[in-house]
Structures are given as C-alpha cells and as structure tokens.
Scaffold this active site. Structure first.
Site, PDB file in Angstrom:
ATOM      1  N   LYS A  13       0.818  -1.221   0.000  1.00 17.34           N
ATOM      2  CA  LYS A  13       0.000   0.000   0.000  1.00 17.34           C
ATOM      3  C   LYS A  13       0.851   1.271   0.000  1.00 17.34           C
ATOM      4  O   LYS A  13       0.439   2.275  -0.570  1.00 17.34           O
ATOM      5  CB  LYS A  13      -1.030   0.003   1.128  1.00 17.34           C
ATOM      6  N   ARG A  88      -5.557   2.730  11.600  1.00 16.65           N
ATOM      7  CA  ARG A  88      -5.218   1.327  11.820  1.00 16.65           C
ATOM      8  C   ARG A  88      -6.083   0.710  12.903  1.00 16.65           C
ATOM      9  O   ARG A  88      -5.940  -0.480  13.183  1.00 16.65           O
ATOM     10  CB  ARG A  88      -3.749   1.225  12.235  1.00 16.65           C
ATOM     11  N   ARG A 127      12.139  -7.082   1.719  1.00 15.02           N
ATOM     12  CA  ARG A 127      11.978  -5.632   1.682  1.00 15.02           C
ATOM     13  C   ARG A 127      13.245  -4.945   2.199  1.00 15.02           C
ATOM     14  O   ARG A 127      13.854  -5.392   3.157  1.00 15.02           O
ATOM     15  CB  ARG A 127      10.773  -5.268   2.565  1.00 15.02           C
ATOM     16  N   ARG A 160      14.407  -3.280   7.797  1.00 15.42           N
ATOM     17  CA  ARG A 160      13.936  -2.610   9.008  1.00 15.42           C
ATOM     18  C   ARG A 160      13.699  -3.618  10.129  1.00 15.42           C
ATOM     19  O   ARG A 160      13.257  -4.730   9.860  1.00 15.42           O
ATOM     20  CB  ARG A 160      12.612  -1.878   8.716  1.00 15.42           C
ATOM     21  N   ARG A 171       3.081  -8.455  13.583  1.00 17.11           N
ATOM     22  CA  ARG A 171       2.381  -7.350  12.911  1.00 17.11           C
ATOM     23  C   ARG A 171       1.139  -7.859  12.181  1.00 17.11           C
ATOM     24  O   ARG A 171       0.117  -7.177  12.128  1.00 17.11           O
ATOM     25  CB  ARG A 171       3.323  -6.635  11.925  1.00 17.11           C
TER      26      ARG A 171
HETATM   27  P1  AMP Z   1       4.236   1.193   8.505  1.00 20.37           P
HETATM   28  O1  AMP Z   1       5.430   1.833   7.935  1.00 20.37           O
HETATM   29  O2  AMP Z   1       2.947   1.855   8.095  1.00 20.37           O
HETATM   30  O3  AMP Z   1       4.178  -0.299   8.289  1.00 20.37           O
HETATM   31  O4  AMP Z   1       4.311   1.408  10.099  1.00 20.37           O
HETATM   32  C1  AMP Z   1       5.379   0.890  10.869  1.00 20.37           C
HETATM   33  C2  AMP Z   1       4.979   0.844  12.339  1.00 20.37           C
HETATM   34  O5  AMP Z   1       4.636   2.170  12.794  1.00 20.37           O
HETATM   35  C3  AMP Z   1       3.752   0.006  12.656  1.00 20.37           C
HETATM   36  O6  AMP Z   1       4.047  -1.372  12.810  1.00 20.37           O
HETATM   37  C4  AMP Z   1       3.284   0.643  13.964  1.00 20.37           C
HETATM   38  O7  AMP Z   1       4.092   0.235  15.055  1.00 20.37           O
HETATM   39  C5  AMP Z   1       3.567   2.114  13.715  1.00 20.37           C
HETATM   40  N1  AMP Z   1       2.391   2.787  13.112  1.00 20.37           N
HETATM   41  C6  AMP Z   1       2.293   3.337  11.863  1.00 20.37           C
HETATM   42  N2  AMP Z   1       1.076   3.872  11.655  1.00 20.37           N
HETATM   43  C7  AMP Z   1       0.370   3.649  12.790  1.00 20.37           C
HETATM   44  C8  AMP Z   1      -0.960   3.945  13.200  1.00 20.37           C
HETATM   45  N3  AMP Z   1      -1.834   4.555  12.387  1.00 20.37           N
HETATM   46  N4  AMP Z   1      -1.329   3.578  14.447  1.00 20.37           N
HETATM   47  C9  AMP Z   1      -0.472   2.959  15.294  1.00 20.37           C
HETATM   48  N5  AMP Z   1       0.781   2.627  14.959  1.00 20.37           N
HETATM   49  C10 AMP Z   1       1.219   2.975  13.731  1.00 20.37           C
END
Ligand code: AMP
Length: 213
Positions: A13, A88, A127, A160, A171
């Site tokens: 996404k 989320r 990734r 990461r 996750r």
């Molecule tokens: P992402 O890059 O979107 O996969 O986000 C990486 C990490 O950031 C996630 O696994 C969460 O720990 C945190 N995170 C990102 N967006 C949110 C959100 N909307 N609510 C809570 N945690 C978030």
C-alpha cells in the site's frame, strides 16, 4: 480527492500510495514515515513510538490521532491527500471521521490492497528500506539500481527491525485483530474498494487508477 489505503503490512500500500500521490498531485501521508522521522531526529514522540514499533505493536491512538488530524489540516491538503498506514484501529477511523465532519468533509475512497498472509511473510523478508529518505525496495520485485544503495539519496538500505520475520508475524496478528475491522467500517460507509494486491505492482496501480478515474 481524499483516499485511505488499507491492507496488511507489506501488501504494497505504501508503494501504491506514493504513485497515487504523484499522479493526482496530493500529499502522501504515512504515519510510519512520520514516526520513523521522529525516531531519527530523537524526538520525544520518536522515543515513545519506537518502543511499540520494535515489538510489532501499534503506537497508541493518543500519540497518533492528533498528529494526523493536524497534518490533514495543513494547506497542502486542501485538494486532498492519500493516507498510508492510518487509520489502523476503529478509534482512529472514528477520530478521522469526526475531524472531517467538523470541516463538513468526508473521505472519498478506502482502497484495500488485498494480499493473503502467506505471500506477506515472503515479501517482507525481501523488503529493504532507506532510513534517510523513506524509499522502499524489494530485492526481487523492486531492486535498487545498485545493490544495497538507495536510488533516491545514495544512502545504505537496510532490513527494518519491524520487517524481520519474527516481528512480521506479530504485525500480521495485530493487523487481523485491530486493523481488519476497518474493512467493514468503510464498507458500511460505502467507500470501500478492493484490489488484488498479488498482481504485479503496475497492474495493481492500473486497477486503482480505474477506480479513482
Ligand atoms: P508502517 O510503515 O505503516 O508499516 O508502520 C510501521 C509501524 O509504525 C507500525 O508497525 C506501527 O508500530 C507504527 N504505526 C504506523 N502507523 C500507525 C498507526 N496509524 N497507528 C499505530 N501505529 C502505527
């Protein structure tokens, strides 16, 4: 045009959100990128967020909602935006709906990039991310021009911490429990569109463009 990208971590996404932002000239707002930038800059928010992110857990809603509500109120969001990684949780979705209601606005599309779990685990281990500029790659499907180096800024690419296999499973569990209910939330709101995220990236994007017009 105000768009939400839904989908499991690693469904692609983020890649799609960046392309949408480019094509429709709207800002790409990734809460994950915002948290990572805060971690890099050593802010208080970054310190708090990192504790959760490293464990594959969600950052609490109270640290997340205001941040996004402020961001979408900025001038560059006047013609719309694409949200990547937010909301989320149901409370986050409700906070977003309320904030927009107050402005007499609403989201236009929630696009679910659908990929089964077994594909996700495979994808995430390949990734690679640039912690300097936020660009993401995949060793097989989107390799950088020079192995291990970011095309955009020349920094070193890394796997990461939150993309490591043990964290990915956590996750995914968190996604099913807390984020998947948003699919019904936006279905009820009448703005849900699903695309098959197992297709090649360009085909996923073409499907999205057909939806957005
Ligand atoms: P992402 O890059 O979107 O996969 O986000 C990486 C990490 O950031 C996630 O696994 C969460 O720990 C945190 N995170 C990102 N967006 C949110 C959100 N909307 N609510 C809570 N945690 C978030």
């Amino acid at each position: 045009m105000k768009i939400i990208m839904l989908g499991a971590p690693g469904a692609g996404k983020g890649t799609q959100a960046k392309q949408i932002a480019g094509k429709y000239s709207i800002p790409h707002i990734s809460t994950g990128d915002i948290f990572r930038a805060n971690i890099k800059n050593g802010t208080e928010l970054g310190k708090k967020a990192k504790e959760y992110m490293d464990q594959g857990l969600l950052v609490p809603d109270e640290l997340t909602c205001d941040l996004v509500v402020d961001r979408i109120g900025q001038d560059d969001c006047k013609n719309g935006f694409v949200l990547d990684g937010f909301p989320r949780t149901i409370p986050q979705a409700e906070a977003l709906t309320d904030a927009l209601n107050k402005l007499g606005e609403k989201m236009d599309y929630a696009i679910d990039v659908d990929v089964p779990d077994e594909n996700i685990v495979k994808r995430m281990s390949g990734r690679r991310a640039c912690l300097d500029c936020g660009a993401t790659y995949h060793v097989v499907s989107i390799p950088p021009k020079k192995e291990g180096i970011c095309d955009a800024c020349g920094s070193k690419l890394v796997l990461r911490d939150d993309d490591k296999p043990e964290t990915v499973q956590k996750r995914l569990d968190v996604y099913h429990e807390q984020t998947q209910p948003l699919i019904d939330y936006y279905k009820e709101a009448g703005i849900l569109k699903s695309v098959d995220g197992t297709q090649p990236m360009e085909d996923v994007f073409a499907e999205i463009v057909k939806i957005l017009g």
